[in-house]
Design a protein around this motif. Structure first.
Motif, PDB file in Angstrom:
ATOM      1  N   ARG A  82       0.834  -1.199   0.000  1.00 33.00           N
ATOM      2  CA  ARG A  82       0.000   0.000   0.000  1.00 33.00           C
ATOM      3  C   ARG A  82       0.876   1.259   0.000  1.00 33.00           C
ATOM      4  N   CYS A  83       1.927   1.254   0.828  1.00 34.62           N
ATOM      5  CA  CYS A  83       2.832   2.408   0.863  1.00 34.62           C
ATOM      6  C   CYS A  83       3.457   2.626  -0.505  1.00 34.62           C
ATOM      7  N   GLU A  84       3.825   1.547  -1.149  1.00 36.28           N
ATOM      8  CA  GLU A  84       4.465   1.663  -2.456  1.00 36.28           C
ATOM      9  C   GLU A  84       3.495   2.216  -3.497  1.00 36.28           C
ATOM     10  N   ILE A  85       2.236   1.820  -3.417  1.00 32.87           N
ATOM     11  CA  ILE A  85       1.245   2.346  -4.358  1.00 32.87           C
ATOM     12  C   ILE A  85       1.127   3.855  -4.189  1.00 32.87           C
ATOM     13  N   VAL A  86       1.011   4.296  -2.937  1.00 31.38           N
ATOM     14  CA  VAL A  86       0.877   5.730  -2.658  1.00 31.38           C
ATOM     15  C   VAL A  86       2.092   6.488  -3.202  1.00 31.38           C
ATOM     16  N   GLU A  87       3.269   5.950  -2.894  1.00 35.39           N
ATOM     17  CA  GLU A  87       4.515   6.596  -3.266  1.00 35.39           C
ATOM     18  C   GLU A  87       4.647   6.649  -4.788  1.00 35.39           C
ATOM     19  N   ARG A  88       4.547   5.518  -5.428  1.00 36.75           N
ATOM     20  CA  ARG A  88       4.861   5.436  -6.852  1.00 36.75           C
ATOM     21  C   ARG A  88       3.798   6.057  -7.745  1.00 36.75           C
ATOM     22  N   LEU A  89       2.553   6.036  -7.305  1.00 30.93           N
ATOM     23  CA  LEU A  89       1.511   6.649  -8.128  1.00 30.93           C
ATOM     24  C   LEU A  89       1.218   8.079  -7.663  1.00 30.93           C
ATOM     25  N   ARG A  90       2.003   8.570  -6.725  1.00 28.66           N
ATOM     26  CA  ARG A  90       1.843   9.935  -6.206  1.00 28.66           C
ATOM     27  C   ARG A  90       0.429  10.167  -5.698  1.00 28.66           C
ATOM     28  N   LEU A  91       0.032   9.341  -4.785  1.00 26.07           N
ATOM     29  CA  LEU A  91      -1.327   9.453  -4.252  1.00 26.07           C
ATOM     30  C   LEU A  91      -1.328   9.936  -2.804  1.00 26.07           C
ATOM     31  N   HIS A  92      -0.347  10.791  -2.475  1.00 27.41           N
ATOM     32  CA  HIS A  92      -0.211  11.237  -1.080  1.00 27.41           C
ATOM     33  C   HIS A  92      -1.441  11.969  -0.585  1.00 27.41           C
ATOM     34  N   GLU A  93      -2.131  12.636  -1.509  1.00 24.90           N
ATOM     35  CA  GLU A  93      -3.304  13.402  -1.097  1.00 24.90           C
ATOM     36  C   GLU A  93      -4.586  12.576  -1.179  1.00 24.90           C
ATOM     37  N   ALA A  94      -4.451  11.355  -1.609  1.00 27.22           N
ATOM     38  CA  ALA A  94      -5.664  10.550  -1.851  1.00 27.22           C
ATOM     39  C   ALA A  94      -6.331  10.151  -0.543  1.00 27.22           C
ATOM     40  N   ARG A  95      -7.658  10.085  -0.588  1.00 32.97           N
ATOM     41  CA  ARG A  95      -8.371   9.513   0.552  1.00 32.97           C
ATOM     42  C   ARG A  95      -8.289   8.008   0.434  1.00 32.97           C
ATOM     43  N   GLN A  96      -7.998   7.358   1.563  1.00 33.12           N
ATOM     44  CA  GLN A  96      -7.855   5.904   1.501  1.00 33.12           C
ATOM     45  C   GLN A  96      -9.108   5.208   2.008  1.00 33.12           C
ATOM     46  N   PHE A  97      -9.549   4.243   1.262  1.00 34.49           N
ATOM     47  CA  PHE A  97     -10.697   3.428   1.679  1.00 34.49           C
ATOM     48  C   PHE A  97     -10.222   1.984   1.807  1.00 34.49           C
ATOM     49  N   ILE A  98     -10.028   1.580   3.048  1.00 36.92           N
ATOM     50  CA  ILE A  98      -9.498   0.241   3.283  1.00 36.92           C
ATOM     51  C   ILE A  98     -10.636  -0.621   3.817  1.00 36.92           C
ATOM     52  N   HIS A  99     -10.972  -1.623   3.067  1.00 36.70           N
ATOM     53  CA  HIS A  99     -12.060  -2.499   3.505  1.00 36.70           C
ATOM     54  C   HIS A  99     -11.526  -3.672   4.280  1.00 36.70           C
ATOM     55  N   SER A 100     -12.305  -4.162   5.180  1.00 36.30           N
ATOM     56  CA  SER A 100     -11.846  -5.325   5.921  1.00 36.30           C
ATOM     57  C   SER A 100     -11.757  -6.513   4.987  1.00 36.30           C
ATOM     58  N   PHE A 101     -10.690  -7.280   5.181  1.00 38.41           N
ATOM     59  CA  PHE A 101     -10.512  -8.485   4.394  1.00 38.41           C
ATOM     60  C   PHE A 101     -11.030  -9.705   5.142  1.00 38.41           C
ATOM     61  N   ASP A 102     -11.654  -9.448   6.280  1.00 40.06           N
ATOM     62  CA  ASP A 102     -12.060 -10.561   7.121  1.00 40.06           C
ATOM     63  C   ASP A 102     -13.117 -11.433   6.457  1.00 40.06           C
ATOM     64  N   ARG A 103     -12.950 -12.747   6.631  1.00 39.94           N
ATOM     65  CA  ARG A 103     -13.952 -13.709   6.177  1.00 39.94           C
ATOM     66  C   ARG A 103     -14.393 -14.499   7.412  1.00 39.94           C
ATOM     67  N   PRO A 104     -15.319 -13.926   8.177  1.00 33.54           N
ATOM     68  CA  PRO A 104     -15.603 -14.489   9.507  1.00 33.54           C
ATOM     69  C   PRO A 104     -16.128 -15.914   9.490  1.00 33.54           C
ATOM     70  N   ASN A 105     -16.730 -16.351   8.406  1.00 36.60           N
ATOM     71  CA  ASN A 105     -17.279 -17.719   8.403  1.00 36.60           C
ATOM     72  C   ASN A 105     -16.228 -18.784   8.100  1.00 36.60           C
TER      73      ASN A 105
END
Ligand code: ADP
Ligand code: ZN
Length: 518
Positions: free
Chosen positions: A179-202
């Motif tokens: 994720r850090c690399e995506i921000v850095e390399r695509l210059r997304l420092h100002e981007a709002r981040q939407f991180i969804h849970s990857f949980d699969r509770p079942n």
């Protein structure tokens, strides 16, 4: 038009899912966004709807050329003016699409990254009104990830060339460093981040100590998944074939799947798996792309996966219908040695090997962990869950730990005194004081470590050795005959400056009746 009205009238859905709406509003407003959402979460709408709301054409960068035609066809069906530009078009078709873009007749255009960055295409984009850039599969920009594509690095240029155009980067696989690399390399420092849970509770995560492999698998299937669909992953094609044949002999409907089968057989097996309720597919990791069967009740791994990303993606094929499912992994010392050997003997660069060692270490820590496995997985993907899950083997039946300091010192001393060139079997016999021809010939019966571990069973020593190798106190000589050597890390332990608590292995078992559903 509002996002809701487009959702209903164009796409035919009643409500947004998760943070789709927030993402759409962010992008429509002109702010950049970074979206991490599991596969099937609904990423496409996040840029399709803003592209319709904003003036101009939305440009979607995607490496999956094979899927472009389908995506565009589906959009056109819904009444969206969409097209794609890739190498499958004739020159005339390509000019037609470009012409439509220039006159503002398109809402969305899909472009392969290598094409987008050609001067001709950049020049075209400069002359069009662009609603937004969507960079799909954004993890391809990361060298840390498993799917690096050099052409993605050049997408950084979009930030400067089109400074006023919002960009959205989307991916379904991204741990913290990626994720850090995506921000850095695509210059997304100002981007709002939407991180969804990857949980699969079942999904109930379980790791069993290897002891007889196949028989354990058979018991697992017979006792917990009789007449249910599942996937069994093996490392090699050979093992896939043998395991599938053996399961069939035991009366279980099983089919092999690997890249060595001809196209017709693979397609047939995949079709049967999709259709039938009680079929087990034994497969290499080649099996999985595009499998969307909701009622897969278990995913079993007979060999250790190379990374948590891979493991999570494979286990994620279980329980898509939300009903209970098992992710079951067999694990032993031989797995650790095999994976380490694969890394060292590969042709990869030293930098790549270092990354692969890190990934393997995280996978090993997952196998050896005494606390909640789900917490370990989710933290690996950058989430910060607080409470143990109650639906993994370590939660359902917490493993005992024991003070292994003394035993570890005995073992490490034995490794040192015998010259750091013997494997686990020899060392166990040495510690237990078993006199054989080799021990006598090497003069090892005279050593102070000979027989100092007679109070432990071979299995207990085996468990200790595996954990010391997994945690990196012991190295395996991967070039020679697999002898064990001390790692730098073993020093404080040997000197008595460090204590060590380890898990006490149990016989493979079912952690709780809760998992059984019949
Ligand atoms: P991803 O790209 O994240 O894997 P997609 O964008 O392909 O996911 O969406 C997965 C599925 O979910 C698609 O069939 C899509 O039509 C459906 N979908 C997406 N958003 C919604 C929604 N708000 N309501 C109902 N279905 C949705
Ligand atoms: Zn747990």
């Amino acid at each position: 038009m509002t996002p809701e009205s487009i959702l209903k009238t164009t796409f035919g859905f009643d409500a947004f899912r998760g943070s789709q709406q927030a993402i759409i509003e962010t992008l429509t407003r002109g702010t950049d966004a970074l979206v991490l959402m599991p596969t099937g979460g609904g990423k496409s709408l996040c840029y399709q709807i803003p592209a319709l709301l904003r003036p101009g054409c939305g440009v979607v960068v995607s490496p999956l050329i094979a899927l472009m035609a389908d995506q565009v066809a589906a959009l056109r069906q819904a009444g969206v003016a969409a097209a794609y530009l890739n190498s499958s078009l004739s020159a005339a078709e390509q000019r037609a699409v470009e012409q439509q873009m220039l006159v503002g007749a398109l809402d969305l255009v899909y472009i392969a990254p290598e094409r987008l960055l050609q001067p001709r295409c950049l020049d075209l984009l400069n002359r069009c009104e662009i609603a937004l850039f969507a960079i799909d599969e954004a993890h391809c920009v990361s060298q840390w990830g498993h799917d690096f594509r050099p052409e993605y690095l050049q997408l950084a240029a979009l930030a400067e060339r089109f400074a006023d155009t919002p960009r959205i980067a989307l991916t379904a696989t991204a741990d913290g460093p990626t994720r850090c690399e995506i921000v850095e390399r695509l210059r997304l420092h100002e981007a709002r981040q939407f991180i969804h849970s990857f949980d699969r509770p079942n999904i109930c995560y379980r790791v069993a100590e290897r002891g007889g492999g196949r028989a354990q698998l058979l018991r697992f299937i017979a006792e917990e998944h009789a007449n249910e669909a599942g996937i069994v992953y093996c490392l090699s094609r050979n093992k896939v074939e043998q395991t599938a044949a053996w399961l069939r002999e035991q009366g279980i409907a099983a089919l092999p799947y690997h890249a060595g089968l001809d196209h017709a057989a693979r397609a047939a097996h995949q079709r049967r798996f999709a259709r039938e309720e009680a079929l087990v597919v034994v497969a290499t990791v080649a099996f999985g792309m595009g499998i969307d069967k909701p009622d897969v009740r278990f995913v079993a791994h007979l060999d250790l996966p190379a990374s948590i990303e891979g493991y999570y993606q494979e286990t994620g094929r279980a329980g898509r219908d939300g009903r209970p499912a098992n992710a079951w992994l067999l694990y032993g010392l031989a797995d650790v040695v095999q994976r380490r050997r694969m890394i060292e003997q590969s042709e990869s660069s030293e930098g790549r090997k270092r990354i692969e060692r890190h990934k393997l270490d995280a996978m090993l820590a997952y196998c050896e962990i005494c606390s909640c496995r789900r917490l370990h997985l989710l933290r690996y993907f950058g989430e910060q869950p607080r409470t143990a899950c109650g639906n993994c083997d370590t939660c359902l039946a917490p493993p005992e730990t024991w003070d292994a300091t003394e035993a570890a010192r005995k073992l490490l001393s034995a490794v040192y005194r015998t010259g750091q060139r013997f494997g686990a079997q020899y060392l166990i016999a040495h510690l237990r004081g078993e006199r054989d021809e080799r021990a006598a010939r090497f003069g090892h019966t005279q050593l102070s470590t000979f027989g100092i571990g007679a109070d432990f069973s071979p299995r207990q020593w085996g468990s200790l050795i595996r954990q010391l190798v997994a945690y990196g106190y012991l190295d395996v000589d991967l070039v020679g005959y697999g002898g064990l050597r001390l790692d730098e890390r073993a020093r404080p332990l040997l000197r008595g400056e460090q204590a060590l608590r380890l898990r006490r292995d149990r016989k493979a078992h079912r952690p709780s009746a809760r998992i059984k559903r019949h």
